[in-house]
Design an enzyme around this catalytic site. Structure first.
Site, PDB file in Angstrom:
ATOM      1  N   SER A 145      30.918  51.202  36.782  1.00  0.00           N
ATOM      2  CA  SER A 145      30.068  52.068  35.948  1.00  0.00           C
ATOM      3  C   SER A 145      30.511  51.939  34.501  1.00  0.00           C
ATOM      4  O   SER A 145      31.702  51.732  34.221  1.00  0.00           O
ATOM      5  CB  SER A 145      30.209  53.530  36.387  1.00  0.00           C
ATOM      6  OG  SER A 145      29.582  54.373  35.443  1.00  0.00           O
ATOM      7  N   TYR A 159      35.535  60.438  38.201  1.00  0.00           N
ATOM      8  CA  TYR A 159      34.616  59.350  38.562  1.00  0.00           C
ATOM      9  C   TYR A 159      34.883  58.121  37.683  1.00  0.00           C
ATOM     10  O   TYR A 159      35.004  56.999  38.177  1.00  0.00           O
ATOM     11  CB  TYR A 159      33.174  59.832  38.389  1.00  0.00           C
ATOM     12  CG  TYR A 159      32.119  58.749  38.509  1.00  0.00           C
ATOM     13  CD1 TYR A 159      31.724  58.266  39.749  1.00  0.00           C
ATOM     14  CD2 TYR A 159      31.519  58.206  37.370  1.00  0.00           C
ATOM     15  CE1 TYR A 159      30.759  57.280  39.859  1.00  0.00           C
ATOM     16  CE2 TYR A 159      30.544  57.222  37.466  1.00  0.00           C
ATOM     17  CZ  TYR A 159      30.169  56.763  38.715  1.00  0.00           C
ATOM     18  OH  TYR A 159      29.222  55.777  38.819  1.00  0.00           O
TER      19      TYR A 159
END
Ligand code: NAP
Length: 250
Positions: A145, A159
């Site tokens: 990501s 995350y």
């Protein structure tokens, strides 16, 4: 060098994984569709793959469970002569929280699924693909990501960190496997229009953020899938141990 046109995609019951399965089938790959709980979503992906004339098999399991991962790869062995590509795509987010409010249980879940899961799957894939173990070569794609570069302050630093570790897996495993005809590549998507935001408790995230994004829109799952298809193709045969941003200038 060409690798077998078979692919296991984890998290292919929805979003980016499902779209990657369809794009792979369009390019002539047989597809093992990994999923955890959404059997109906996995069946839907399989129908699309079969409609394109390619083989589709469903492989259920939790990528963070070592026993499940071994069983999933055993099932792939039964379905395909050889596995050419693994797309480590399964992943989760959680509700926005500052670091001081993130619980130990949340950290364990985040890293178990987003980081340890890709390690466990990459290990099983490498054993099957590497020249040193008698394999025919292959490609491993890690879906990271852009959060790994941005840090995701006030949203989900856990995350972002779990994906930062995935970027290091791409670099380190890519280096280890360079002489084994196994390429290891990563993609770092920006904000992509899938249900992951709703699952993480932010159903309106795309709408709320679109105007602040450099391209004034979120990306589509197809834009990530097409990048993955390029990276697993022979056109990317000299690209390994690195990751590509698919983030619209974020
Ligand atoms: P999504 O639509 O929510 O799909 C997530 C997939 O992961 C589902 O198929 C789900 O399977 C699977 N999964 C979740 N936990 C699992 C587990 N423990 N074991 C096995 N499978 C599991 O998400 P997405 O947006 O397509 O995201 C795909 C990947 O892209 C993730 O790694 C995510 O971090 C990354 N990414 C997404 C964005 C974005 O904006 N969408 C941005 C950057 C990176 P079941 O539903 O069957 O349980």
């Amino acid at each position: 060098m060409s690798v077998p046109k078979t692919v296991l995609i984890t998290g292919a019951s929805a979003g980016i994984g499902s779209e990657t399965a369809v794009a792979a089938a369009e390019s002539g790959y047989d597809v093992a569709i990994g999923y955890h709980s959404d059997r109906a979503g996995a069946e839907k992906t399989a129908e699309k793959v079969r409609a394109l004339g390619q083989k589709a098999v469903l492989v259920q399991g939790d990528v963070s469970d070592p026993g499940d991962v071994i069983r999933m790869f055993d099932e792939v062995d039964s379905a395909f002569d050889e596995l050419g590509v693994l797309v480590n795509n399964a992943g989760i987010v959680d509700q926005p929280a500052r670091v001081e409010n993130i619980s130990h249980a949340r950290l364990r879940r985040m890293f178990d699924i987003n980081t340890i899961g890709p390690f466990l799957c990459a290990k099983q894939a490498a054993i099957r693909m590497a020249y040193r173990y008698g394999g025919a070569g292959g490609v491993i794609v890690n879906v990271s990501s852009i959060a790994a570069r941005l840090g995701s302050a006030n949203n989900y630093v856990d995350y972002a960190a779990s994906k930062g570790a995935v970027d290091v897996l791409t670099k380190g495993l890519g280096d280890e496997m360079a002489a084994d005809n196994v390429r290891v590549v990563g993609v770092r998507p920006g904000i992509i229009d899938t249900d992951i935001h709703e699952k993480g408790g932010q159903p309106d995230r795309i709408k709320a953020m679109s105007n602040q994004l450099p391209m004034k829109r979120a990306g589509t799952p197809r834009e990530v899938a097409d990048t993955i298809l390029y990276l697993i193709s022979d056109k990317a045969s000299y690209i390994t141990a690195t990751s590509l941003d698919v983030s619209g200038a974020r």
